[in-house]
Enzyme design. Structure first.
Site, mmCIF file in Angstrom:
data_model
loop_
_atom_site.group_PDB
_atom_site.id
_atom_site.type_symbol
_atom_site.label_atom_id
_atom_site.label_comp_id
_atom_site.label_asym_id
_atom_site.label_seq_id
_atom_site.Cartn_x
_atom_site.Cartn_y
_atom_site.Cartn_z
ATOM 1 N N ASN A 75 14.114 -11.641 2.381
ATOM 2 C CA ASN A 75 13.436 -10.350 2.271
ATOM 3 C C ASN A 75 12.525 -10.048 3.453
ATOM 4 O O ASN A 75 12.156 -8.896 3.660
ATOM 5 C CB ASN A 75 12.626 -10.330 0.968
ATOM 6 C CG ASN A 75 11.645 -9.186 0.901
ATOM 7 O OD1 ASN A 75 12.032 -8.031 0.736
ATOM 8 N ND2 ASN A 75 10.358 -9.494 1.053
ATOM 9 N N HIS A 76 12.158 -11.053 4.249
ATOM 10 C CA HIS A 76 11.192 -10.830 5.326
ATOM 11 C C HIS A 76 11.753 -9.853 6.363
ATOM 12 O O HIS A 76 12.971 -9.694 6.486
ATOM 13 C CB HIS A 76 10.847 -12.159 6.007
ATOM 14 C CG HIS A 76 12.007 -12.751 6.735
ATOM 15 N ND1 HIS A 76 12.940 -13.575 6.138
ATOM 16 C CD2 HIS A 76 12.412 -12.631 8.032
ATOM 17 C CE1 HIS A 76 13.849 -13.921 7.018
ATOM 18 N NE2 HIS A 76 13.559 -13.365 8.174
ATOM 19 N N SER A 135 18.467 -2.177 4.431
ATOM 20 C CA SER A 135 17.855 -0.854 4.394
ATOM 21 C C SER A 135 18.915 0.218 4.602
ATOM 22 O O SER A 135 19.869 0.017 5.369
ATOM 23 C CB SER A 135 16.789 -0.724 5.475
ATOM 24 O OG SER A 135 16.348 0.612 5.610
ATOM 25 N N TYR A 145 15.672 -2.184 15.153
ATOM 26 C CA TYR A 145 15.650 -2.428 13.708
ATOM 27 C C TYR A 145 17.025 -2.172 13.102
ATOM 28 O O TYR A 145 17.551 -2.980 12.321
ATOM 29 C CB TYR A 145 14.600 -1.532 13.060
ATOM 30 C CG TYR A 145 14.441 -1.732 11.572
ATOM 31 C CD1 TYR A 145 13.759 -2.833 11.073
ATOM 32 C CD2 TYR A 145 14.963 -0.802 10.666
ATOM 33 C CE1 TYR A 145 13.605 -3.016 9.701
ATOM 34 C CE2 TYR A 145 14.811 -0.981 9.304
ATOM 35 C CZ TYR A 145 14.133 -2.079 8.823
ATOM 36 O OH TYR A 145 13.988 -2.260 7.458
#
Length: 228
Positions: A123-124, A178, A191
């Site tokens: 999850n980081h 995401s 990202y």
């Protein structure tokens, strides 16, 4: 954390766990989590923290990891209070995921503390704080290396070190991604590139686990939402 963002993290963490535990298409039963051995990364705040609380409420044994020890201590204490299992094991290890050599230490600590591993929750993340356009500069390249180490390579390293233990338990890997990875948003090159990379890697790993009939599941948890 603002109240709206806290509510969002709580809701999204519940959705992530539901996806993770219902991968087989069977009805979710919280009893299935009782006594499971779970490692959660990025667990000092946000979605990771709320996932830790959900797992604790269902009686899981937990190892949490993140960079900020003071926050990890707070989360662990809360997990102990929430757990219905007085014998549940709750531990933490401080680690910065840009230091890739620490990923092996995190898995070893977790397996030693929990006496095995059933569920790995990745999850980081290094979240973008500002929009940075790509000019091909040295700074761009430096930032890209850091982002890929934290948001992609650390995921691969952790899963790789954990895999022998998950094969024994026929366990589960979940990684939080995401919805932004599906959109070419200017200023988020690094990202989005990392999110694309983890989708590609774990998508193939999922198929390989099936082909090898390992019993290990790989779940992609794509987070989308806004807060007010």
């Amino acid at each position: 954390m603002g109240y709206g963002l806290k509510k969002l993290s709580l809701a999204l963490s519940a959705v992530v766990i539901a996806y993770l535990l219902m991968y087989s298409g069977t009805k979710f039963d919280p009893a299935d989590v009782q006594d499971k051995k779970v490692l959660i990364t990025g667990a000092s705040s946000g979605i990771g923290k709320q996932m830790a609380y959900h797992f604790a409420k269902m009686g899981a044994n937990l190892v949490l990891t993140a960079r900020r020890e003071n926050l990890l201590k707070e989360v662990i204490e809360k997990c102990k209070q929430l757990s219905p299992n007085p014998n549940a094991n709750h531990a933490y290890i401080v680690a910065d995921m840009k230091e890739l050599q620490k990923t092996k230490d995190v898995i070893k600590f977790s397996v030693d503390a929990l006496k095995g591993l059933d569920i790995l929750v990745l999850n980081h993340a290094r979240l973008p704080t500002t929009f940075k356009l790509w000019f091909g500069s040295q700074q761009n390249l430096t930032d890209l290396a850091t982002d890929m180490d934290i948001n992609f390579r650390a995921y691969v390293h952790l899963a790789s070190h954990a895999l022998p233990h998950l094969l024994k338990s026929k366990g589960r890997i979940a990684f939080v991604s995401s919805v932004t990875e599906r959109f070419p948003i200017p200023g988020m090159t690094m990202y989005i590139a990392a999110k694309h990379a983890i989708q590609g890697f774990f998508g193939v790993l999922r198929q390989e686990m099936v082909l090898r009939n390992t019993g290990v599941s790989v779940t992609s948890c794509i987070v989308a939402g806004t807060s007010k």
